[in-house]
Design a protein around this motif. Sequence first.
Motif, PDB file in Angstrom:
ATOM      1  N   ASN A 169      22.158  71.805 -95.326  1.00 11.95           N
ATOM      2  CA  ASN A 169      23.399  71.219 -94.808  1.00 11.95           C
ATOM      3  C   ASN A 169      24.596  71.679 -95.622  1.00 11.95           C
ATOM      4  OD1 ASN A 169      22.073  69.825 -92.768  1.00 11.95           O
ATOM      5  ND2 ASN A 169      21.799  67.976 -94.006  1.00 11.95           N
ATOM      6  N   PHE A 172      25.395  75.405 -94.655  1.00 15.38           N
ATOM      7  CA  PHE A 172      26.126  75.517 -93.392  1.00 15.38           C
ATOM      8  C   PHE A 172      27.601  75.153 -93.592  1.00 15.38           C
ATOM      9  CE2 PHE A 172      21.943  75.000 -91.094  1.00 15.38           C
ATOM     10  CZ  PHE A 172      22.013  76.220 -90.428  1.00 15.38           C
ATOM     11  N   ALA A 214      20.603  79.508 -89.284  1.00 13.50           N
ATOM     12  CA  ALA A 214      20.301  78.765 -88.066  1.00 13.50           C
ATOM     13  C   ALA A 214      18.876  79.032 -87.595  1.00 13.50           C
ATOM     14  CB  ALA A 214      21.301  79.125 -86.973  1.00 13.50           C
ATOM     15  N   ASN A 221      15.169  71.441 -86.995  1.00 15.87           N
ATOM     16  CA  ASN A 221      16.394  70.806 -86.508  1.00 15.87           C
ATOM     17  C   ASN A 221      17.004  71.700 -85.429  1.00 15.87           C
ATOM     18  OD1 ASN A 221      18.860  69.528 -86.087  1.00 15.87           O
ATOM     19  ND2 ASN A 221      19.223  69.100 -88.243  1.00 15.87           N
ATOM     20  N   THR A 223      18.726  71.183 -82.755  1.00 17.18           N
ATOM     21  CA  THR A 223      20.099  70.910 -82.309  1.00 17.18           C
ATOM     22  C   THR A 223      21.110  71.559 -83.235  1.00 17.18           C
ATOM     23  OG1 THR A 223      19.406  68.810 -81.316  1.00 17.18           O
ATOM     24  CG2 THR A 223      21.758  69.110 -81.761  1.00 17.18           C
ATOM     25  N   LEU A 224      20.957  71.344 -84.543  1.00 13.18           N
ATOM     26  CA  LEU A 224      21.839  71.980 -85.513  1.00 13.18           C
ATOM     27  C   LEU A 224      21.712  73.497 -85.442  1.00 13.18           C
ATOM     28  CD1 LEU A 224      23.731  71.842 -88.003  1.00 13.18           C
ATOM     29  CD2 LEU A 224      21.669  71.711 -89.424  1.00 13.18           C
ATOM     30  N   THR A 227      23.573  74.941 -82.429  1.00 18.69           N
ATOM     31  CA  THR A 227      25.026  74.877 -82.607  1.00 18.69           C
ATOM     32  C   THR A 227      25.518  76.005 -83.509  1.00 18.69           C
ATOM     33  OG1 THR A 227      25.084  72.479 -82.293  1.00 18.69           O
ATOM     34  CG2 THR A 227      26.935  73.483 -83.464  1.00 18.69           C
ATOM     35  N   LYS A 228      24.883  76.180 -84.662  1.00 18.50           N
ATOM     36  CA  LYS A 228      25.317  77.187 -85.618  1.00 18.50           C
ATOM     37  C   LYS A 228      25.022  78.598 -85.113  1.00 18.50           C
ATOM     38  CE  LYS A 228      26.945  74.147 -88.367  1.00 18.50           C
ATOM     39  NZ  LYS A 228      28.430  73.996 -88.461  1.00 18.50           N
TER      40      LYS A 228
END
Length: 484
Positions: A169, A172, A214, A221, A223-224, A227-228
């Motif tokens: 986290n 990112f 990503a 994860n 979803t994360l 997105t990235k």
Amino acid sequence: MKNNIIKNLALLICVTVFFSSCETIDYGNTNDDPSGPTKPVTSQLLTAAQSFMPFITVDEKAILYTQHIAEGQYPGWSNYSVLTFNYNGWYIGAMHDLHLIVNLLEDPETAISAVPFGPIENQLAVAKLLRTYYLQYMTDRWGYLPWTEAFQGVANPQPAFDSQESIYNFMFAEVDAALAMLNTSKDGPQGDVLFGGDMDRWETFGNSLKMQLAMRVSDVNPTLAQTKFEQAVASGTLIMDNSDNIEWHYGTDENADSPWEDNFRTREDYVMSVTMIEALRSNLDPRLFKYAEPARDSVFASPNFPGGIDAGYVGAPIGKVNGNVPDYSFITEDIIYEKLTPSPIFTAAQTRLNLAEGALKGWNVGSGTASEHYEAGIQASMDYWGVDSSDTADYIAAHPYNGIEEIAYEKWVSLFLQGPEAWAEWRRLDLPVLTPSPYASDVRIPVRDAYDAAIETNNQENYNAMIAAQGPDDLHTKLWWDVN
């Protein structure tokens, strides 16, 4: 013994009394070097930090784990016999330098001193991106690491460990912050030996790194990750052609030349593995003739290519004492005997195969299907290694896209000698299936590095808490993102 202890105590008391009775003396600037810097010089720190790049671009252990190569007469890493690894060199080296740059530049009062070395926002962006690249390498080796409490010196000599999830986290966030402040219309930082201050290249580096981050968390994860990943695609700065590949370029000086050339200057410790040679041979993959040299003293009994042109290519068993190394193929001489042959960091083949996997997952990859990006990834890899176009076309026709197994295999092949990324992707995908060394005492390919024993000794409370959260401190506890 008792008399010696008494004498030493007496001497210590005398010395203590002597120093406590002296006046405090101000020696002024007597110990200052009038020709040296009085404050940290960001350009020098950046150059020093970038000098650690070859430790990643030529990480022989990771390359051995993924069975691109094998060891000769002295098998060690390929038998998984090294059980612990020390990360201190990174904390007192490159990461310390980059941490110092970031702290200096984020403080308006100290940032003034760095103005002569380039626009502050670009210096800071580069330091954050490079620090994230190194941090990913480290956490993908060990997992949990001291981070939020690191770099405090004597103020906190026993830092807590951050979870790998929290580290990802943070990474990112760092990449996003760096890309937001990066200004391609301004000069880059002085001391940048990777890109010479070209901020367009740093933007490409940052988005390539974001895509890599990503993809690594895509199973734990999604979803994360999506997105990235889609942000990186939308940037329009990814490496889509080999002309844009990011490589580490070596120098002619012995302290800056290719580690591969150093490895083969006086010894021949590494040979091509039977795993890689036979995978290429069985698939009639023309990269066989680009990755390797014919063996000097043997031939393979069952060649597969037309005319038996592959007979001279012989791979060595993983983990065996391969004492007569001339019986096996070496890595191409363009790498092992050349000081200046660069090492890839991010390539078009990586981007294309990541896009293929992203498309397979249903993510927005801009344009193109999984099959199209898969074929483009193979094409980019073949072109990078100088394979004839007709041979490439034949190979692609014979190996159509059918799903994740094909993508994973092509990632493994195209990441030849890119050890850390090849090892990470193999752990994440569990493909292709690799057979562990039968000569190892523990017949399992490692999926992480264990901490040096001193970590437990010197930071036991935090070490125990970390073990309780992450799992046993051995080579086989899967990392947070490795859920397959």
